[in-house]
Design an enzyme around this catalytic site. Structure first.
Site, PDB file in Angstrom:
ATOM      1  CD  GLU A  89      47.038  65.118  87.665  1.00  0.00           C
ATOM      2  OE1 GLU A  89      46.455  65.810  88.527  1.00  0.00           O
ATOM      3  OE2 GLU A  89      46.741  63.934  87.435  1.00  0.00           O
ATOM      4  CB  ALA A 135      50.037  66.831  90.826  1.00  0.00           C
ATOM      5  N   GLY A 136      53.125  68.759  90.482  1.00  0.00           N
ATOM      6  CA  GLY A 136      54.410  68.709  89.810  1.00  0.00           C
ATOM      7  C   GLY A 136      55.365  67.839  90.596  1.00  0.00           C
ATOM      8  CD  GLU A 156      61.946  61.625  83.405  1.00  0.00           C
ATOM      9  OE1 GLU A 156      61.614  62.770  83.061  1.00  0.00           O
ATOM     10  OE2 GLU A 156      61.180  60.844  84.007  1.00  0.00           O
ATOM     11  NE  ARG A 190      84.276  90.042  69.061  1.00  0.00           N
ATOM     12  CZ  ARG A 190      83.691  91.023  68.386  1.00  0.00           C
ATOM     13  NH1 ARG A 190      83.622  90.955  67.050  1.00  0.00           N
ATOM     14  NH2 ARG A 190      83.168  92.054  69.012  1.00  0.00           N
ATOM     15  N   GLY A 195      79.832  87.236  74.201  1.00  0.00           N
ATOM     16  CA  GLY A 195      79.505  88.649  74.326  1.00  0.00           C
ATOM     17  C   GLY A 195      78.162  88.982  73.700  1.00  0.00           C
TER      18      GLY A 195
END
Length: 381
Positions: free
Chosen positions: A128, A131-132, A243, A269, A340
């Protein structure tokens, strides 16, 4: 590279997923990044191939194979877009998982099965605006009124929230009880009072919609309560473990992709008359990147192994999430540096790897929260 954790069948499954990702996903990444979401047809396609139900029981259309699910998470993360990977893994990886673990048979048939088929998109509504990391401080409330609950509040940073057909929402049924008064509900899109407040613009994961959800007196049938009333916080904590393993798996795979691109670029490169990869500074940098990836993989696979055995993985998952989430930031940053000035240009995917990686030490529990969990579990405090 084969690993003892996986069977011969798993190692045969991996290239099949990789071919699908290379053929049907990777070519459309740029398109979906611009559009800000993955089309529904790809959920249906993933469901058709059985990829969205790998960890679920066969009775619901799954394969009952957690390790195969881990392989899918890894391979989709190699598509070059963290947003695409998040979209296609979150629906059943975190969105529908509470229903599988704690829902009743009717809920599983009505909501889990179509998510596994890719016919419905699921999301998880916990975070929220206020509210993390402090989940217990959520302000969304659910008041029982006869045969339904009335939900009022809002949710923030919800992965897939704008696309979801339903959201498993956490709300307080007993606000006076703190974390012991949290319950979970299935809230269907289109229910009066339930709306997308706004679709959020993000640094990375642009192919996955992220939304603020508003619940304004939403009437939810009592039969949409997941599990038992006031047990929601426990359910959330249990679901967090998979998770976090998923995020660690994704971090390792994304870092590998970034290293592969950096290695290829260093061979192509040329500066000062030779490929830049022949300079010791860059050779050693890429070795450091490879070592960092392997350390994260070892922690992650240990957590995966314990999870597959049905053991408590709180410590292992927290370690894996904390290390892998920081590792992918280091590796993608180094990959961009090797590119780069080109790495800073939108034409090169190195910039997207770097942008997408930044969420990995935040989402699903910040590195700091992982460390707090570990200090307690390891008896340090």
């Amino acid at each position: 590279m084969e690993h003892w954790l996986f069977t011969k069948e798993h190692e045969q499954f991996r290239p099949a997923v990789r071919r699908w990702v290379e053929k049907e996903i990777a070519p459309r990444v740029e398109e979906w990044e611009r559009e800000g979401r993955v089309p529904r047809e790809m959920y249906r396609r993933a469901g058709e191939l059985g990829y969205l139900g790998l960890k679920f029981p066969e009775a619901y259309g799954g394969s009952d194979d957690l390790l195969a699910d881990a392989i899918f998470v890894e391979e989709i993360a190699r598509c070059g877009s963290g947003g695409v990977a998040a979209a296609l893994t979150a629906t059943t990886g975190i969105g529908a998982t509470p229903i599988w673990r704690f829902g009743n048979e009717e809920q599983k048939r009505r909501y889990l099965v179509p998510a596994i088929r890719g016919e419905k998109i699921a999301a998880l509504g916990i975070t929220e605006p206020e509210a993390g990391s402090d989940v217990a401080s959520m302000r969304t409330v659910a008041r029982r009124e006869g045969d339904h609950y009335v939900l009022t509040g809002s949710k923030m940073f919800i992965t897939g929230g704008a696309s979801a057909d339903y959201v498993c929402v956490a709300a307080k049924t007993d606000p006076s009880a703190g974390h012991q008064g949290v319950s979970m509900f299935i809230v269907e899109a289109g229910t009066p009072g339930f709306s997308v407040g706004r679709t959020l613009k993000k640094l990375g994961w642009r192919a996955s919609d992220t939304a603020e959800l508003v619940l304004d007196g939403v009437q939810v049938p009592a039969e949409n309560l997941i599990g038992e009333e006031n047990q929601g916080f426990r359910y959330i904590m249990i679901n967090f473990q998979w998770e976090r393993i998923m995020l660690a798996l994704s971090s390792v795979a994304a870092a590998e992709k970034a290293l592969e691109d950096a290695l290829r670029y260093s061979r192509e490169r040329t500066q000062f008359g030779r490929p830049i990869g022949t300079f010791q500074a860059l050779r050693h940098k890429m070795v450091d990147m490879a070592v960092d990836i392997e350390k994260a993989r070892s922690l992650t696979y240990r957590a995966l192994y314990l999870c597959a055995r049905g053991e408590d993985v709180t410590v292992a998952a927290s370690m894996a999430k904390a290390y892998a989430g920081e590792m992918v930031n280091r590796v993608t940053d180094a990959a961009l540096q090797i590119h780069g000035g080109n790495g800073y240009m939108m034409e090169y995917p190195a910039q997207r790897y770097w942008r997408d990686a930044r969420i990995m030490s935040i989402g699903g529990g910040t590195t700091q929260i992982m460390y707090e969990i570990l200090t307690k579990r390891l008896g340090i405090v």
